[in-house]
Design an enzyme around this catalytic site. Structure first.
Site, PDB file in Angstrom:
ATOM      1  CG  HIS A 460     -35.948   6.178 -18.426  1.00 23.84           C
ATOM      2  ND1 HIS A 460     -36.862   6.040 -18.978  1.00 23.84           N
ATOM      3  CD2 HIS A 460     -35.652   6.523 -19.434  1.00 23.84           C
ATOM      4  CE1 HIS A 460     -36.482   6.465 -19.941  1.00 23.84           C
ATOM      5  NE2 HIS A 460     -36.238   6.679 -20.091  1.00 23.84           N
ATOM      6  CD  GLU A 471     -31.970   6.455 -15.010  1.00 24.05           C
ATOM      7  OE1 GLU A 471     -32.964   6.513 -13.903  1.00 24.05           O
ATOM      8  OE2 GLU A 471     -31.913   6.110 -16.004  1.00 24.05           O
ATOM      9  CE  LYS A 491     -38.035   1.933 -19.643  1.00 22.67           C
ATOM     10  NZ  LYS A 491     -37.743   2.524 -18.051  1.00 22.67           N
TER      11      LYS A 491
END
Length: 571
Positions: A460, A471, A491
């Protein structure tokens, strides 16, 4: 428990009582119906004392219906003419702690013993004396029927595969082009051009510079709809085209078993913002479609209308975890046999003043305006927030045998996933990473995957100070001993596509399985303390034979989601 106790004797008692009062003008005391009432012997004194006592009608709140017919003098005539049969007394009594139809003095119409006032006892005695006549009647109580249950039909194990990919992103509108640009590290982040950003401290985003819905969306709808909906419709139809679902194939589909679950975190924000501006002049200036086009569900609904698909259709909105929730729910519909084919994913387009300003107010965005391509830098020690992006990602999921029967290309197999909630904070993850670790563990368990088989994770990782480390620590807790593990963040190249992020990253994960190449982690120059650079994909693409791939998505509100893909193997 109460329902099962009361249902047979008491509900039947009321029905028969009501029939005796309102169903016939004849006085049943003097002329009882032989088909319904009979009494061959008188009950003992102790049995007769168990008769329900009566309260006056003002003890009941409300009026009308069955209860209103009991008010007035008819209730006295009723109670003096009816005597419950022995089966009524044999039924299991209610617990003394329950009171049905409570009255002002705490006494119920059924005469529960723990709350009977002395006046009621006197009333009971009068009733007992009144029923000692030669023409008593017993109510026929029907024996309780055994509850019937519809057993779920046993279905064979249904496998779910990915047969189509559709994407609209800052680095490409075709799945192959999109992933090729990811592999080459072509950044989609640049200065915002859609509006003047001089008043904002953040002036960069993963903005789609040129987009056309021509050929995918009707021109009239294209002019009125929000971009999130146009991205969704275009990506959805591209997924069908990529999956080989031609017009001829469409004619052969069972449309009742084809569905759409494509969500959005923020929905039609531009349409809504325009409506507010128009309202400042007059409501007559507002777009008549502003409300339906702003809702998150309308994209899935319109796509289903275009296709004529009548299966499961809804949207899910769990902030930035939206897409994974939609994908897993779509797969579950297939597994349960409720559908054979599902379009699923997410779409968002919030790079507008209210969207940009809102995230700035949350202190969430990077302000590295002088070097946009290096602004999104997950796990790097100098990261200062995420970069907004926009777009849509849609996967065509299909039941394996259904896909094989039509000769579909199979990209990968969907193995399963899981959801959890941090239950901690609106925007911050739980510091110890428990919610994330639990989500990953549950995903492995529910998918039947051994942790050592997972050797690729599309994280993520948004480039926020706390989120990236939480994470990472959760991943290490779950897979720390796996020397083959590789991690990257999409990302770092295209920014954070909000509700569309999970689907676009799932497409990247599926393409990694298909091609055997992992895209680079851009801008990871100085890993934060505790981050092992050896398990991170470097600044160049890397070759990997993927066994099982995990894709994570987390959202504001503490929503955690993990889904798993693997190369398809014909077992």
């Amino acid at each position: 428990m109460v329902a099962s106790t009361v249902a047979s004797p008491l509900c039947t008692w009321f029905v028969a009582a009501y029939m005796s009062v309102s169903g016939d003008k004849t006085n049943h005391r003097s002329n009882p119906s032989p088909a319904l009432f009979s009494s061959s012997k008188r009950l003992s004194r102790s049995a007769r004392r168990k008769l329900p006592a009566v309260t006056e009608c003002n003890n009941f709140s409300g009026g009308g219906g069955l209860m209103s017919s009991f008010c007035g003098s008819s209730i006295t005539n009723l109670m003096t003419s009816l005597e419950p049969c022995e089966e009524y007394y044999k039924s299991k009594p209610l617990s003394s702690s329950w009171s049905i139809f409570p009255s002002e003095n705490g006494f119920s119409i059924f005469g529960l013993p723990n709350s009977c006032p002395s006046s009621t006892n006197r009333s009971r005695k009068r009733i007992n004396r009144a029923v000692q006549t030669d023409k008593t009647m017993a109510i026929a109580v029907q024996p309780a029927k055994e509850p019937t249950t519809n057993k779920k039909p046993i279905t064979k194990n249904r496998r779910v595969v990915v047969t189509g990919l559709g994407v609209v992103s800052p680095v490409g509108d075709l799945a192959d082009v999109f992933y090729e640009n990811l592999l080459e590290g072509v950044s989609g982040i640049s200065e915002i051009e859609a509006f003047n950003c001089d008043q904002f401290p953040t002036k960069i985003a993963g903005e789609i510079k040129s987009f056309s819905a021509d050929g995918w969306v009707a021109p009239k709808l294209s002019k009125r709809a929000d971009k999130f909906m146009l991205y969704l419709l275009t990506a959805g139809k591209k997924a069908l085209e990529d999956g080989g679902v031609t017009k001829d194939v469409m004619k052969e589909l069972d449309v009742t078993k084809c569905g759409v679950i494509i969500g959005s975190a923020l929905g039609g924000m531009k349409v809504f913002q325009d409506a507010i501006e128009a309202l400042s002049v007059s409501y007559k200036k507002m777009n008549p479609f502003c409300v339906p086009f702003a809702t998150t569900n309308m994209g899935s609904a319109i796509l289903a209308m275009d296709l004529g698909w009548m299966g499961p259709n809804y949207s899910i909105s769990t902030a930035c975890a939206t897409s994974n929730f939609c994908i897993l729910n779509a797969a579950n519909h297939i597994i349960r046999g409720e559908s054979d084919m599902m379009l699923c994913g997410g779409s968002d387009s919030a790079i507008i003043p209210i969207g940009l300003g809102g995230f700035i107010a949350c202190n969430s965005l990077s302000q590295r305006n002088n070097d946009p391509k290096r602004a999104s830098r997950p796990w790097d020690v100098s990261r200062d927030g995420f970069v907004m992006g926009e777009g849509a990602g849609v996967l065509l999921l299909e039941e394996l045998e259904h896909a094989k029967a039509r000769g579909a290309k199979i990209y990968a197999e969907f193995l399963g996933g899981s959801f959890t909630c941090d239950a901690y904070h609106m925007t911050e993850p739980r510091p110890d990473g428990t919610g994330i670790a639990m989500c990953i563990e549950k995903a492995l368990t529910q998918s039947g995957v051994a942790r050592e088989d997972v050797n690729y994770i599309n994280a993520h990782a948004t480039s926020t100070p706390s989120g990236d480390l939480n994470e990472y620590e959760a991943i290490i807790r779950c897979f720390g001993n796996n020397s083959e593990l590789k991690i990257n963040s999409t990302k770092s190249i295209i920014g954070h596509l909000l509700g569309a992020a999970g689907a676009v990253e799932a497409i990247a994960t599926v393409k990694a399985i298909e091609t055997g190449w992992l895209h680079p982690n851009m801008n990871l120059e100085n890993p934060d303390v505790g981050v092992d650079k050896n398990i991170m994909v470097g600044a160049k693409k890397e070759r990997l034979n993927i066994k099982v791939a995990l894709s994570n998505s987390f959202g504001f509100g503490g929503h955690n989601s993990s889904i798993l893909f693997a190369p398809y193997k014909d077992q």
